[in-house]
Scaffold this active site. Structure first.
Site, PDB file in Angstrom:
ATOM      1  N   LEU A 208      -8.009  -0.411   6.879  1.00  0.00           N
ATOM      2  CA  LEU A 208      -7.244   0.771   6.480  1.00  0.00           C
ATOM      3  C   LEU A 208      -5.992   0.337   5.723  1.00  0.00           C
ATOM      4  O   LEU A 208      -5.274  -0.552   6.191  1.00  0.00           O
ATOM      5  CB  LEU A 208      -6.826   1.588   7.706  1.00  0.00           C
ATOM      6  N   HIS A 209      -5.755   0.956   4.562  1.00  0.00           N
ATOM      7  CA  HIS A 209      -4.513   0.648   3.851  1.00  0.00           C
ATOM      8  C   HIS A 209      -4.026   1.788   2.972  1.00  0.00           C
ATOM      9  O   HIS A 209      -2.917   1.725   2.441  1.00  0.00           O
ATOM     10  CB  HIS A 209      -4.690  -0.614   2.997  1.00  0.00           C
ATOM     11  N   ARG A 210      -4.802   2.874   2.802  1.00  0.00           N
ATOM     12  CA  ARG A 210      -4.385   3.980   1.943  1.00  0.00           C
ATOM     13  C   ARG A 210      -3.168   4.684   2.551  1.00  0.00           C
ATOM     14  O   ARG A 210      -3.106   4.902   3.771  1.00  0.00           O
ATOM     15  CB  ARG A 210      -5.518   4.990   1.776  1.00  0.00           C
ATOM     16  N   ARG A 243       0.469  -3.577   4.475  1.00  0.00           N
ATOM     17  CA  ARG A 243       0.979  -2.212   4.444  1.00  0.00           C
ATOM     18  C   ARG A 243       0.807  -1.540   5.808  1.00  0.00           C
ATOM     19  O   ARG A 243       1.654  -0.772   6.267  1.00  0.00           O
ATOM     20  CB  ARG A 243       0.234  -1.418   3.369  1.00  0.00           C
ATOM     21  N   ASP A 282     -11.182   2.545   4.113  1.00  0.00           N
ATOM     22  CA  ASP A 282     -10.714   3.460   3.070  1.00  0.00           C
ATOM     23  C   ASP A 282     -10.608   2.718   1.732  1.00  0.00           C
ATOM     24  O   ASP A 282      -9.949   3.167   0.804  1.00  0.00           O
ATOM     25  CB  ASP A 282      -9.377   4.116   3.449  1.00  0.00           C
TER      26      ASP A 282
END
Length: 372
Positions: A208-210, A243, A282
């Protein structure tokens, strides 16, 4: 023909490696073609950058602009200022950019303002979501690009709708899949495979990074909790993007089967993916790799710029509502996930087609120049 190749962030390296190999092959055949590899330094973490050059046998860049860090505006400006100097001192016939990161946009603008032609690898993909920085990068880059190397018929159609000429659009396939197929036999188990006692098809992989998923701690916690509560007790391996790490640090999530690990190298990460029961992500690029490897994939986004991974491949778009996770996981564990197929021209030869096209373009240009 002199070509400047741009690599700036992790996804770029997988796409640029086979192009370099294809150029070297043509050089061996006596073709008058050369390249200069420019690393913008957009990603500066070793696991997010340097290890990819080492693992994928990419030669050391001719220059590293070291333009990483700062806000999007600061990073874009730094890349543009430093690349303008680079391009002025080492002027090519063509600048080739790949993907949709900040470096792609910044270097394309600089090249066009200096009257150097631009070729975009992975052109024409669109998510329709203007809130994504990558979508803006794609749209602006393609608005000034001269040659569009595409991965699918859907991308071709997008470019035609935007008024691009048929002779500018060159359907070549997917260079990231070139790298995947070439390196597949070299995939290596990461340390977590042994320390967590993982077994093939006996664990899940999550990335996950969005911003929509990770920037608000509450949203991130809800998504992870829903995944863990529906994992059937299987280990879940989560390579944590920088992030995402910031918000995870202040959360109180604690699951015995959740394994947080540092970002992995290309060979280690894809070993995990290939042997996983499923991937929850994502990321757009991972959905392409799971499609080719036949691994079930759930994408936690409302839109995708790679719809062929859903219509043809193993990917399914779940959206960002955590409530969509449970029914998807239930279908997975019932053995009802679709098998999928591989999109056309995702065959490991996209880079060869790109370089062949560039050689032909240059030959025509040379012939025209001599005629006048």
């Amino acid at each position: 023909m002199k070509i400047t190749l741009i690599a700036g962030a992790r996804p770029n390296f997988m796409k640029i490696a086979p192009i370099i190999a294809a150029i070297r092959d043509r050089q061996q055949q006596g073709e008058d073609i050369s390249y200069r590899l420019v690393h913008t330094g957009q990603h500066y973490d070793k696991n997010m950058s340097q290890s990819f050059f080492e693992q994928l046998n990419i030669p050391e860049p001719h220059v590293n602009l070291e333009a990483g860090g700062g806000s999007q505006a600061e990073q874009t400006a730094n890349i543009m200022v430093r690349f303008e100097k680079e391009l002025t001192e080492h002027r090519p016939e063509l600048v080739l950019v790949v993907g949709d990161v900040t470096s792609t946009l910044a270097c394309s603008i600089v090249a066009k303002k200096l009257m150097v032609k631009v070729a975009h690898v992975e052109a024409g993909i669109r998510s329709g979501d203007i809130t994504m920085p990558e979508e803006i990068n794609r749209m602006v880059t393609d608005s000034i690009t001269d040659y569009f190397f595409t991965t699918s018929d859907i991308a071709n159609a997008n470019l035609r709708k935007e008024g691009k000429l048929e002779e500018q659009i060159i359907f070549v396939g997917n260079t990231m899949i070139d790298t995947l197929l070439k390196q597949r036999s070299r995939f290596t188990a990461p340390a977590i495979f042994e320390t967590a006692g993982l077994k093939p098809q006996g664990y899940l992989v999550m990335t996950l990074h969005r911003p929509a998923n990770v920037d608000v701690q509450e949203n991130l916690s809800l998504l992870i909790s829903e995944i863990m509560n529906n994992s059937n007790g299987l280990p879940v391996v989560f390579p944590v993007h920088p992030r995402t790490a910031k918000n995870l640090e202040s959360s109180r999530l604690s699951y015995p089967n959740l394994h947080l690990v540092e970002p992995l190298g290309y060979l280690e990460f894809n070993y995990l993916v290939e042997n996983a029961k499923a991937v929850i992500t994502d990321s757009g690029g991972i959905t392409e790799e799971t499609t080719v490897m036949g691994v079930p994939c759930m994408t936690l986004r409302d839109t995708t710029e790679r719809p062929e991974t859903c219509t043809l491949g193993t990917n399914e778009l779940l959206g960002t509502d955590p409530r969509a996770i449970k029914p998807a996981m239930e279908r997975l564990f019932r053995g009802e996930w679709k098998k999928g197929s591989i999109p056309p021209l995702w065959d490991g030869h996209a880079a060869e087609r790109i370089v062949e096209s560039l050689v032909e373009i240059f030959a025509v240009t040379e012939k025209y120049s001599r005629a006048i």
